[in-house]
Every structure is written in C-alpha cells, then in structure tokens.
Design an enzyme around this catalytic site. Sequence first.
Site, PDB file in Angstrom:
ATOM      1  N   ARG A 264       0.864  -1.181   0.000  1.00 49.55           N
ATOM      2  CA  ARG A 264       0.000   0.000   0.000  1.00 49.55           C
ATOM      3  C   ARG A 264       0.900   1.230   0.000  1.00 49.55           C
ATOM      4  NH1 ARG A 264      -2.530   0.644   5.475  1.00 49.55           N
ATOM      5  NH2 ARG A 264      -1.150   2.445   5.629  1.00 49.55           N
ATOM      6  N   HIS A 268      -3.660   4.382   4.610  1.00 54.82           N
ATOM      7  CA  HIS A 268      -4.806   3.462   4.586  1.00 54.82           C
ATOM      8  C   HIS A 268      -6.002   4.157   3.927  1.00 54.82           C
ATOM      9  CE1 HIS A 268      -8.005   0.789   5.796  1.00 54.82           C
ATOM     10  NE2 HIS A 268      -8.561   1.747   6.522  1.00 54.82           N
ATOM     11  N   TYR A 277       3.816   5.586  11.401  1.00 56.90           N
ATOM     12  CA  TYR A 277       4.135   4.222  11.835  1.00 56.90           C
ATOM     13  C   TYR A 277       4.943   3.406  10.819  1.00 56.90           C
ATOM     14  CZ  TYR A 277      -0.247   3.469   9.220  1.00 56.90           C
ATOM     15  OH  TYR A 277      -1.231   3.474   8.267  1.00 56.90           O
TER      16      TYR A 277
END
Lengths: 379, 359
Positions: A264, A268, A277
């Site tokens: 990805r 998100h 993160y």
Amino acid sequence: MPVTTAYEAKIEHISILDEHGKFDKALGAPGGKPILSDEEVIHLYEQMSICRKLDETAYKLQRSGRMGTYPQNKGQEANAVGSALAMKKGNDWVVPCYRENAAMFMHGLPYHMILLHWMGDERGNQIPEGVNVTPLSVPIGTHMMHATGIAWAFKLRGEKDRAAITYFGDGATSEGDFHGAMNFASTLKVPVVFYCQNNQWAISVPRSQQMASKTVAQKALAYEMPTVRVDGNDIFATYLATKQARERAVAGEGPSFIEGVTYRLADHTTADDAKRYRDPAEVEAWLGRDPLIRTRMYLEMRKVWDDKTQAKLDERAATITSEIVAAADGIDAPTTDQFFDHMFAEIPGDLRRQRDTMRTSSIGQNPEQAGLRAQAERV
Amino acid sequence: MTTLSPIETKIHPALGEWELPTFLPEDQLPSREGDRVIQFREALREAMSEEMRRDKRVMLMGEEVAQYNGAYKISQGMLDEFGPKRVIDTPISENGFAGMAIGAAMYGLRPIVEFMSWSFSLVAADPILNNAPKMLYMSGGQWGCPIVFRGNDGAGGQLGSTHSWCVEGLFANVPGMKMVIPSNPYDAKGLLKTAITDPDPVFFLESERMLGDKAHVPDEEYYIPFGRARLARAGDACTLLSWGRPVHFCMEAAEALAADGIEVDVLDMRTIRPLDIDSVIESVKKTSRVVVVDQSWPFASIASEVITQIVERAFDFLDHQPKRVNTVDVPTPYNKHLEHAYLPNADRIAEAVRSVVNA
C-alpha cells in the site's frame, strides 16, 4: 506404528515480470507467445494509469473538503487489472472490498460511480444493469461470504460457465468471516476465487503482527484449496494465477486462493497518516516495485511504447479524470424525501408517514403532525 | 433434481417481479376452527414445504436441518422430498451461513436460514444486522435480501442465560427488516408463508416451548398479512397486549380476571415490524387502560416502544399510566423456580391489570 507424515504441503510463488523489467519466458511466453498480447498489456497499463490518476484526483478532492474519506489504490493496481482480465466480463461476478477500483471499472462500472460513492452518496452503488459487480464493501470481511453465497447460487442454478471473484486484504484474513467463507466454499465446492491483496499493512498493524503464518496463501491449505502466492505487482503473474483459478472453478473443481503480494504505497485512507508508523526506507523500496514502472519497461522492451504514447496516455487520463469529477459533481444532492426510497421493496405505512411529515417539519415522527393524535371528546 | 432456470434480468426485489401467490384479506382466511389438529412444528414445516413446492428458488439451510431432520424436528422429511441441494446441512458457523444466504439472495435464491436458537445468531450480527437489512438501501435499490431467518427465541426451559436470548428488543431497533413472532400453529403457518414470499429480510421468532403445541391448522394454503394484530379476547376494562408465547399467559390471566368480573381485550400483535399500532390505539380508546407484556428485558424494549406510541397518539384517552410486564432485568436464571419468576407469567400479568383497573 512409527510417526508418519500426515500432511505435507508447499506454497508456490509466481513471478513473471519482475521489478527490473526482467521477463520470465518459460512462464510468461510458453511456446514463444506471451500469455498477454501487446494490446492486452497496453490495455492493462492504460487502466492502471487512469486508476492512478483518479486516485490522485480523489485524494485532492478529499483534501479540499469535497469528499469524506477515500482509500487510495496506489501501488496495488496490478492485482486488480491482471485478475479482472482473467475473469469474464458481464458473465462472472466481481465481489470487491474497496481497493480494487480498476477491477470494477474493467467489469463495466462507470468511473464516476466510485467518486460518487466516496463523496457520500448511496447512488454510487446503484450498479447499472448488466454490470456484474456488487457494491463496495467496507465492513471487513462480510462480502467474502456473499461471494461464496453468490457462487453457490450459480451452482444451484446450474449456471456452469460462471465464477465469482472476491478481493480482500491481508488483515481481513484474521476475521471469522474469512474462515467461514473459505470453509463453506470448500465444503460446498463452489466456483469462487479468493483473491487476497496482501499489501502488508492493516491500517497501522503490519502483517507480521496480524498473523504468525509466513504466507497468507498457506491459510487456504487448511481448506484443501489450491493456493498460490504471486508477485502482486506483476500483471502477468496476477493474470495467470487468476486464469488458472477460474478454469478450475468453471470445471467444477471448486474454489482457489491467490495471495497477491503488493504494497500500500499510500495511507490506509485519507483519515490516516502512515508516516507515523511506517519506515520511510520500506516505502522507498516498494516505490521501485511499482507495477506501472515495470509494465512500461516491458512495453518499451516490446517496442510498442515510447514517450509520445506515454504523453498521449497522460493527457487522456487527465481528460477522463476531469470528466469523471464533473459527472460525479453534476449529480443533484438527494432530498430528505429520498431517505425512505430503498428501505423496503414497498414502503410501509409508518415510514410513509415519516416521509410525508418530513416534507413540512424536520421532526418527522410526530403523530400530531400526521394528524394521528386522537383527541378525547370528553372532559 | 430440478435445475433452476437462468435469470434473465438483474435481481431486483421490487414487488411485481416475483410471481406472488394470492393474498386474501384477513376476513377471508380459512376458519381457525376445525379438527385438523397438528403441532406448531408441523405447521412450520408445512409452510416451508408448500412454499418450496411452489417456488424452486426457496431453500432451507442451517445446522442439522437435513440429515438429522432438524434439531427440533421442524424439517422432518424435507431432505427426502427436496434433496440435498435445497435442504442443506451447514458447518457450525452462523456467521458463515447467514452471510452466504445473503450472497445467494443477491443472486436470486430465496433462502430460509434456520438458527437452532436465536441465541446463536449473535455471532452472525454482521450479516443479519449490518448487511441484510441494509443491502437494498446501500445499493440504491439494486439488491434486496429476500431471506427468512428463523429459529427458537426466548427462554426454552432451563437452558441457562447464554442460550435463552430474547432477541426481539435488541434486533427490532434495526430498520430495514421485518419481525414476526407467532403465538400459535394457525398463525405460524400463515405468517411463515407470507415471510417466505416477502421481498425483504424477515426475522421469524419461534419458541422451543411452543413447538409441541397443537391446534387446528387448515391444510389449504393461506397467507396472513403482516402488520395485523389479532383480537384474541374482547373486553372493555383494559387492553392487554403481547406477542409470541406470552400471549398464552395473557389469556390465562384474562381467564382469571374474568372470574372477578374484569373483562379485557387481549391483542396478539403477530408482527413487531410492521407494528399494528392502529389496532392498539383503537382498543385503548375503548378501555383507557393498557398493559403490555413482553418477554424481553424492560430497558429500551418493544414494550417501551409500544407504550411510547400509545402515549404519543392516545394520551387524552388514558385513565391510568400504561404498565408493562417484562422479564426481570437480569440474565436468564438457570434455576427452574427463578426462571419462572423471571418470565412474564399469568400471575404477574393479572396483578398488573388489577393495579390499573382498580386504581
């Protein structure tokens, strides 16, 4: 009796077109002819490019407050287009999650409906007649069971040359829904392809924390399902694996599982900030494995693509995208009357009353307003 | 085995696209009196079998429904008649088969999903609450879910609190589905047949304690319309209303009250969504007093909803504040004595009626 081996298995990994543009002829062109013609590769490249452009535009729309939330597809387009090409458009059914826009488009969903959906309009899910795609599914997992049910219906209806494909992420395989769907599909032997887009991250939880298993593909072994891991950024591998899975499905051999390993590249959703993160070095490494880069390298190697055709495509993608935005923007906002339109096949009395009273008052559930409050005549 | 013919047009739930049987108005339904006496479970079986003969898209799935003839023998003989493609034993995964039924319904089938108990439907909350009742709405009218979810609801008799759920209060809160709770074999057959032909998802709540109940059930086909309460007993002292098993306790209480000269209306609501509030208001206008009996927990229950609507619509007619008799607000006790005291029973109901009538 001594200890014997009760079960043994291996998981194959398929890679045909790697990140350096290196093409495996044995797998990708058995007998000399590539499994995807140049026209097909160009088509898939165009689809991925348009989808990428639309992604960027949707992101900007969200940032400028014209869209609620949007999950970018960036980096995962090869999973969507390779598998979508292997399924029969208008015949097979696509049961998507929300990160395979290109597959939905290739099966006939008008582009603007995706934008309409993410702009917060249910009418974006009013899939047109003849387009065999179910609405986007945002609760993680429930749609995998729907796909199994749809495929089961094919079987019961005796529709032999028909299969369904369902997409989901690596995180979704932690859900009970996944295991329910896999168990039912394999015990009932229904024609469905489970396609896992392993993009390494379930929002902020890395795959290593999501599951202890080394691959996602091995989860299918428990269901005695043919399973394979492919380079999910390689259109040849995603196409080949899906084609084989579909062949098994329509031959009555039941479900198959494909793990398309990808990444990805974006957050998100627009409500997320992955920089908090994720290691930038990891993202950097995957940027080089972008499916668009290697597909273009392949086309250039085949001498069917150059800067001129690329410029033309970029222009076309930009035009299409602005048309899509205009189309989605041009749809009138729904009225409160439409609240009740699709609640039931036929609107029941209490909802009709709510609808009618809401035309003149926002309370909507006030019996007095609907003339329903009984007035006693006695003192 | 008959194969289903391919669908020509896109699956759409709109009425008129289904071949519907003839629905008669309530006053033309066959007589409730007669001597063809069968059990509640047989009435359910008859409804399913008749509909499966009429419409080959209808099928039954659930745990133990086929080979074992149903955990409660409701589907006895159905596997033999309809075969394993239409009467399906599923793995133990309510979430799995409820979700699969949604997919099947989206592709034109009309599944009946049997939950051995509605207590077990809690693990299927996502498909039954988050998908089925919203599919039509979220797809802008493209896909309906003509599914009947049915099974035992309520305390079955010392099954312990995890297996004694009364889900109606919890589930009726969700828009988009219909809820049916029959109290007797005659209604069970007519309402289940209507449920199976309905284009929307229907939650059909039975009671393990009533499956052996016997009554006259006509062998002809009939469909009881949703949203029509039945006046089970007439009187003008108070309106007593309930649904499902507690209707019997209301009748028992009414009998006891009649001995003291108190005659009450007893309304059997039959369906919760849609709710026949008009009949309730009609009765309250006559009696001016109301007691609602509901075997689910009191807080935010169906009884609360019914009373709210009565107050909204017939406030001026009330001579006493409405009362409700619910279960006690604790998990269902395992102990026999406590379980009896926990549920609405004839004594508790009669006491509630007396308190509003004698005030």
